[in-house]
Design an enzyme around this catalytic site. Structure first.
Site, short mmCIF file in Angstrom:
data_model
loop_
_atom_site.label_atom_id
_atom_site.label_comp_id
_atom_site.label_asym_id
_atom_site.label_seq_id
_atom_site.Cartn_x
_atom_site.Cartn_y
_atom_site.Cartn_z
N ASN A 61 -14.60 2.93 18.31
CA ASN A 61 -14.87 2.46 17.16
C ASN A 61 -16.06 1.09 17.45
OD1 ASN A 61 -13.20 3.50 15.17
ND2 ASN A 61 -11.61 2.72 16.26
N CYS B 21 -12.13 11.17 14.86
CA CYS B 21 -11.00 9.94 14.39
C CYS B 21 -9.72 10.95 14.18
CB CYS B 21 -11.43 9.13 13.26
SG CYS B 21 -10.11 7.97 13.33
N HIS B 22 -8.47 10.30 14.24
CA HIS B 22 -7.41 11.19 13.91
C HIS B 22 -6.79 10.52 12.77
CE1 HIS B 22 -6.46 8.25 17.38
NE2 HIS B 22 -6.02 7.78 16.31
N HIS C 14 -11.73 5.69 8.27
CA HIS C 14 -10.85 4.63 7.77
C HIS C 14 -10.72 4.52 6.51
CE1 HIS C 14 -10.77 2.84 12.16
NE2 HIS C 14 -10.24 4.40 12.33
N TYR D 272 -10.04 -4.05 4.82
CA TYR D 272 -11.24 -3.41 4.20
C TYR D 272 -11.37 -3.64 2.94
CZ TYR D 272 -10.23 -0.32 8.11
OH TYR D 272 -10.04 0.29 9.28
#
Length: 488
Positions: free
Chosen positions: A149, A170-171, A201, A258
């Site tokens: 990241n 990513c997971h 994300h 975010y």
């Protein structure tokens, strides 16, 4: 098959071990070479000992090398995997601590917001060095798998400026799908078919089917609200589901930073988060968790080494994308996953230059994205706000333009909801000065930033945040693990 995989940042011990064992679950890969590299010789030797023990216990011909000479590790590599954390926990602590002085309370701070943007500034020059080495000494068509990241910024820089074939991994999507399957009563995620799309994300489950049956918003909301655990831990995420109509992949704590609505006042933070685990919104939660994990590993290393003597269980192969991508590319066994790539029309209502995360298929011809996806308008609007910040952040990192960096931070949704322009300007000066050792592109701007700080009239406060916990000692961690083991 015989080829070479280089892992940069291999001192991320737990994650490196997971990737290593996943890859060795593919029978054709037993004769490959893993080249580990890291800036820490100490960490390198610890992880090499663990991986050597795995190879020995499973009687494999796999070769493992370790060196602090990154270029040597990359020589002849067909695949390069990055797990780096530039600046380590020292710089990361500043990503959380300094914004708090200006009222910006982050749970993770590794994607956007003030911490994520500065994290990107530290990473991008190093990413470009990786790419230069790959172009010069790796296999001609080397593929770069970035796990580090801030995912979108790192991948953007590697593709646009590093000129290396790059995919970001990513997971978050897998973890979100596991939650949805659980609340809907599915036996496993195999019963769930979904299209999840957006940016890293901030991906959204825009199409959900359980055993072929479409799942709508109302059914999903009801399922989450009656769940005994998620109804407490994911309050913010459920609220976004109710308003947007689709579920977000990201955790309660991650998603909160975010958006401009849930973390802008201390009383709002405590209303929406849950303190049962760091990931649900705790102030600086991931910093605390990372610090405890590092301390635990250093202390309990002999146990980790002993555990490496067990045979690899292929049934426990994880859902991390890397091993499945390599298997598909090398054996032509098709794999479907979610990948971070340049948009180029895959998502119709996001910018073409953005790094998006969306479904794709992998075979020997490469990664092939499912194109023509249109996000719900609210999801697209939220993603675009972050994309604009990411774009400015990447351009600032490349150019070393501190004014553009300040504008990127100013336009961040949560920063803009909390701080004034004067506060943002001073905060960025303070972060650049504090992290100068990892920001070579801003070396020319540091003296002036330091001078501005010495005469600034902008007031700050020493604040631990709305929901801060102290780092637990090894004794406390042992006691907690023992209690959990006894309970079940």
């Amino acid at each position: 098959m015989s080829f070479k995989i280089a892992i940069i940042g291999a001192g991320s011990v737990g994650f490196t071990k997971k990737l290593f064992t996943d890859i060795l679950c593919v029978p054709e890969f037993k004769d490959i070479e893993f080249a580990l590299t890291d800036v820490s010789e100490h960490n390198l030797q610890m992880i090499k000992a663990i991986l050597d023990r795995i190879v020995e216990a499973n009687r494999l011909p796999t070769r493992v090398t370790a060196t602090t000479d990154r270029r040597k590790a990359l020589e002849g590599a067909r695949y390069v995997i990055s797990c780096v954390r530039v600046g380590g926990l020292e710089a990361y602590a500043d990503d959380i601590r300094i914004p708090l002085k200006y009222g910006i309370d982050q749970c993770v701070g590794d994607t956007i917001c003030a911490g994520g943007i500065l994290y990107g500034q530290r990473n991008i020059p190093v990413i470009l060095d990786f790419c230069k080495d790959m172009r010069e000494v790796a296999e001609t068509n080397v593929k770069f798998l970035n796990y580090a990241n801030p995912m979108a910024m790192n991948t953007w820089a590697a593709i646009e400026y590093g000129k290396v074939d790059t995919v970001g991994l990513c997971h978050g999507v897998q973890h979100g799908a596991e939650q949805i399957a659980e609340v809907l009563g599915a036996k496993s995620t195999q019963e769930l078919d979904y299209v999840c799309s957006g940016i890293n994300h901030q991906t959204w489950f825009i199409d959900l089917r359980l055993n072929g049956r479409p799942i709508g918003k109302d059914e999903l909301v009801a399922a989450f609200e009656v769940h005994p655990v998620y109804s407490r831990q994911e309050k913010l995420r459920i609220d976004v589901l109710k308003r947007f109509g689709v579920y977000s992949t990201e955790s309660n704590g991650h998603l909160s930073e975010y958006l401009p609505w849930y973390r802008k006042r201390p009383d709002e933070i405590t209303r929406w988060i849950d303190m049962s685990d760091w990931i649900h919104g705790e102030t600086g939660g991931y910093l605390r968790y990372s610090t405890e994990t590092r301390n635990w590993f250093e202390t309990e290393y002999p146990q980790f080494l002993e555990a490496a003597s067990k045979p690899i269980d292929r049934a426990k192969r994880s859902n991390e994308h890397a091993s499945h991508i390599l298997e598909a590319l090398e054996t032509n066994r098709v794999y479907r996953g979610h990948f971070n790539v340049k948009n180029n029309g895959v998502i119709t209502n996001l910018p073409q230059d953005a790094i998006i995360e969306s479904p794709g298929f992998v075979d020997r011809f490469g990664i092939n994205m499912a194109a023509g996806i249109t996000l719900p308008e609210a999801c697209a609007a939220t993603c675009i706000a972050s994309i604009n910040v990411q774009r400015m952040s990447v351009h600032a990192a490349i150019s070393g333009d501190i004014d553009l960096l300040k504008l990127a931070v100013l336009h961040d949704p949560l920063v803009g909801a909390v701080s004034t322009p004067e506060e943002v300007w001073q905060m960025v000066d303070e972060m650049v000065v504090a992290q100068a050792a990892w920001l070579p592109q801003y070396a020319h701007a540091v003296p002036a930033a330091r001078e501005r700080l010495s005469t600034s009239q902008v007031k700050t406060r020493e604040w631990a945040g709305a929901a801060r916990r102290s780092v637990r000692s090894i004794e406390e961690l042992r006691a907690e693990k023992a209690a959990l083991k006894q309970a079940g």
